[in-house]
Design a protein around this motif. Structure first.
Motif, short mmCIF file in Angstrom:
data_model
loop_
_atom_site.label_atom_id
_atom_site.label_comp_id
_atom_site.label_asym_id
_atom_site.label_seq_id
_atom_site.Cartn_x
_atom_site.Cartn_y
_atom_site.Cartn_z
N TYR A 330 0.83 -1.20 0.00
CA TYR A 330 0.00 0.00 0.00
C TYR A 330 0.87 1.26 0.00
N SER A 334 1.21 4.27 -2.87
CA SER A 334 0.52 5.47 -2.41
C SER A 334 1.26 6.72 -2.86
N TYR A 340 1.68 7.07 5.31
CA TYR A 340 1.26 5.89 4.57
C TYR A 340 2.21 4.71 4.82
#
Length: 676
Positions: A330, A334, A340
């Motif tokens: 992820y 991102s 994040y």
């Protein structure tokens, strides 16, 4: 004979001695120790570190509006956006913040108490998760590492830490449920995972990928789980999410509700991009705490080995590996901001904590039992823990010690100068929350997704707004540049990235320095006489005067004094300010700080410019326009005699009791950097 009795009867080896001592301590005390460390690390500089961000300020608008006006959402422009889709922090955070405001009043520290509470819960859940497969020692090490890895999101009013708690709780319940074949625990696990998604929508794909990888992993290991292990949590997880969206449907109606859903899907899908993987991979090391970084790869290898050794009998290990991999993917896809990578860092802390029992087992093999009991029983494990924990704790404490006062200083200026009745706007939501001023805001800014749309869809001339505050977001959107080029605004204050602009009234004529230089000429040198200007006070409090001086590239100018008198006859001097000659090197506007000078609004006053050149110094001149009457309520004076025209000057201030006065003359305007 039970396990504890067997342990007491065993030879006092290093690991056994430590485990025996840990076994005597109630587990609640171990958890309380780790929780206390997490809370203590979260408290220093709570209000100012990290500085309140745009996203925090945006989210805090919801509990603020719910408290003050009874609706849940944010204000965009002059429109109330009920259940705004861009509130990425969920109601599991913002409603408890609202409850804190109801009980104790609004404030940054009160709002940040909620993520601190969630951080404590994360540490407790992390202990029990790792303890289930690595024992008390592993659980305690993981909990302490988590306590040191939570900064700065253990104190930021965002969904990262609360969402991780619900994810960790759901994972713990899921593992217990499949080990004991318990449908109720599997259903509770799904509800917790649904709350994680409701808290932070970005956790949805991480949960799906992480749990999906775990289910496939058990199949690959030859011991597939029952269908209920995946189906029961999935169905239960829909309950909290569906409930929240049903509430929105009731309040919004079908049309507005559908618009919210389409907006949500339009920008969430753009948050992942394969083209970012390379750059994010290079940046990842900078986001993992330095005390944790060297241990991440060994911990990941250890998890892989344990999976093949234990098979599917240890679902926690397989799940931890799956969630680590999903959170890493992820981040790589991102926009690459540090937060994040936050979930990946926390999963790494859990994995590294699992190494503590392994270290002690290896030490037991190399240190004789008698020696360990006599001399090394505590020194060796303390040394291992120091290698793991002290760098992490040092990083967290040193980070928390930093403080940024830019926001506090900006808010102080705003509170001092902006009256509640003034029309104020800002691109920075955190300024509105902290200052208590009712600002209008441009459309929601979503990084790398809709910034161009925001630029094109908003009136960056700010209409009839009296004051505008910009910051990092305003700079990214070009709002500050637009204000610099707008002759109706003057910059009044700057602190860090924040800038405060004041509006020149639309009803007044634009002054000539925008730039029609017809009739512009320099005054005689100020050292040979004085130049003055009669003016009518536009505010009841004057704070600065700006004058266009002619530096003309010289570096040996004499100092200039500005004095304000109650009449042109120079009866009583009210204030005096000075600018060093070293600072006057070009034709531009120079600011004289006259303090907080109270005046009678509408009454005539007089300002005077004087210079006393020393040896090898040259007096500057002031720019005058005698051809155009830009200021009909005053005129400039030379050596005590009234002249035709006006100095190029600007009087700046505010009305503490009544806000900005409308229909002022051009003395309220300043344009930085202009010159004839």
């Amino acid at each position: 004979m039970n396990k504890l009795e067997q342990l007491k009867a065993a030879p006092p080896t290093l690991r056994q001695g430590l485990v025996r001592r840990l076994a005597r301590i109630p587990e609640a005390a171990l958890v309380a120790l780790a929780v206390a460390v997490a809370v203590l690390l979260a408290l220093p500089n709570l209000e100012s570190n990290p500085p309140l961000s745009y996203d925090e300020g945006y989210g805090l608008g919801a509990p603020h509006n719910l408290l003050q006006e009874g609706w849940y959402g944010v204000r965009i422009g002059h429109r109330n956006e009920l259940f705004d889709t861009h509130l990425s922090t969920g109601p599991t955070v913002l409603l408890p913040v609202w409850a804190m405001f109801v009980l104790f009043g609004e404030g940054v520290a009160k709002a940040r108490a909620i993520p601190i509470l969630y951080g404590a819960l994360v540490v407790a859940a992390g202990y029990w998760f790792v303890r289930s497969y690595a024992g008390r020692l592993g659980g305690l090490a993981a909990a302490l590492l988590l306590a040191g890895a939570l900064y700065p999101y253990s104190r930021s009013v965002l969904g990262e830490t609360p969402g991780f708690f619900w994810l960790l709780l759901g994972s713990l319940l899921w593992c217990h449920g499949i080990r004991r074949n318990s449908i109720p625990r599997l259903l509770l696990s799904g509800i917790a995972l649904g709350l994680a998604v409701l808290t932070k929508l970005a956790l949805g794909p991480i949960i799906l990928v992480g749990f999906g990888a775990t289910l496939l992993g058990t199949v690959a290991l030859g011991r597939p789980l029952r269908l209920r292990a995946g189906l029961a949590p999935l169905l239960a997880g829909m309950v909290p999410v569906a409930t929240w969206y049903a509430v929105q449907f009731v309040f919004l109606g079908p049309v507005a509700f559908w618009q919210r859903l389409t907006t949500l899907t339009s920008y969430q899908g753009q948050m992942a991009d394969l083209g970012r993987v390379g750059g994010n991979w290079e940046a990842l090391a900078g986001f993992v705490p330095s005390g944790l970084l060297p241990w991440v790869a060994p911990a990941a290898l250890f998890l892989v080995v344990q999976v093949f050794r234990a098979g599917s009998r240890r679902p926690e290990i397989i799940l931890l590996g799956g969630l680590m991999a999903a959170s890493l993917c992820y981040f790589l896809l991102s926009v690459g901001w540090s937060r994040y990578a936050y979930w990946f860092v926390l999963f790494c802390a859990l994995a590294v904590g699992s190494l503590a029992p392994l270290f002690l087992r290896e030490l037991r093999r190399h240190i004789p039992a008698a020696t360990a009991q006599a001399r090394w029983a505590w020194a060796a494990p303390l040394a291992v823990w120091a290698m793991l924990l002290l760098p992490q704790a040092g990083w967290s404490l040193s980070s928390a010690a930093r403080s940024d006062e830019s926001l506090a200083n900006t808010v102080g200026f705003v509170k001092q100068h902006v009256h509640p009745d003034d029309a104020a706007g800002t691109t920075e939501n955190e300024v509105g929350f902290v200052s208590g001023v009712r600002f209008t805001y441009p459309p929601t800014f979503v990084a790398t997704v809709s910034n161009e749309t925001v630029r094109d869809s908003y009136d960056w001339a700010w209409g009839t707004t009296d004051w505008v505050v910009t910051g990092l977001i305003g700079h990214f959107l070009g709002a500050d540049k637009a204000l610099e080029q707008n002759g109706r605004f003057v910059e009044r204050f700057r602190a860090g990235a924040y800038r405060v602009f004041q509006r020149h009234p639309d009803a007044a004529p634009l002054p000539g320095w925008l730039w029609n230089a017809t009739g512009a000429s320099p005054s005689p040198a100020l050292g040979a006489g004085q130049a003055g200007q009669a003016f009518v006070a536009p505010y009841s409090m004057i704070t600065e005067v700006r004058v266009l001086l002619a530096g003309e590239g010289r570096t040996n100018n004499a100092a200039v004094w500005l004095r304000i008198y109650d009449t042109p006859s120079r009866g009583r001097m009210l204030s005096q300010a000075e600018i060093s000659g070293r600072d006057i090197v070009q034709n531009k506007w120079y600011s004289f700080d006259v303090g907080r000078l109270h005046m009678v609004r509408g009454q005539q006053y007089y300002l005077e410019l004087v210079s006393r050149p020393g040896p090898n110094e040259v007096s500057v001149t002031a720019w005058v326009n005698a051809a155009m009457d830009y200021y009909p309520d005053g005129r400039w004076w030379q050596d005590g005699l009234a002249q035709e025209g006006d100095l190029y000057f600007g009087v700046l201030g505010h009305d503490p009791s009544g806000g900005l006065v409308r229909n002022l003359g051009p003395e309220a305007l300043w344009l930085s950097g202009a010159g004839p």
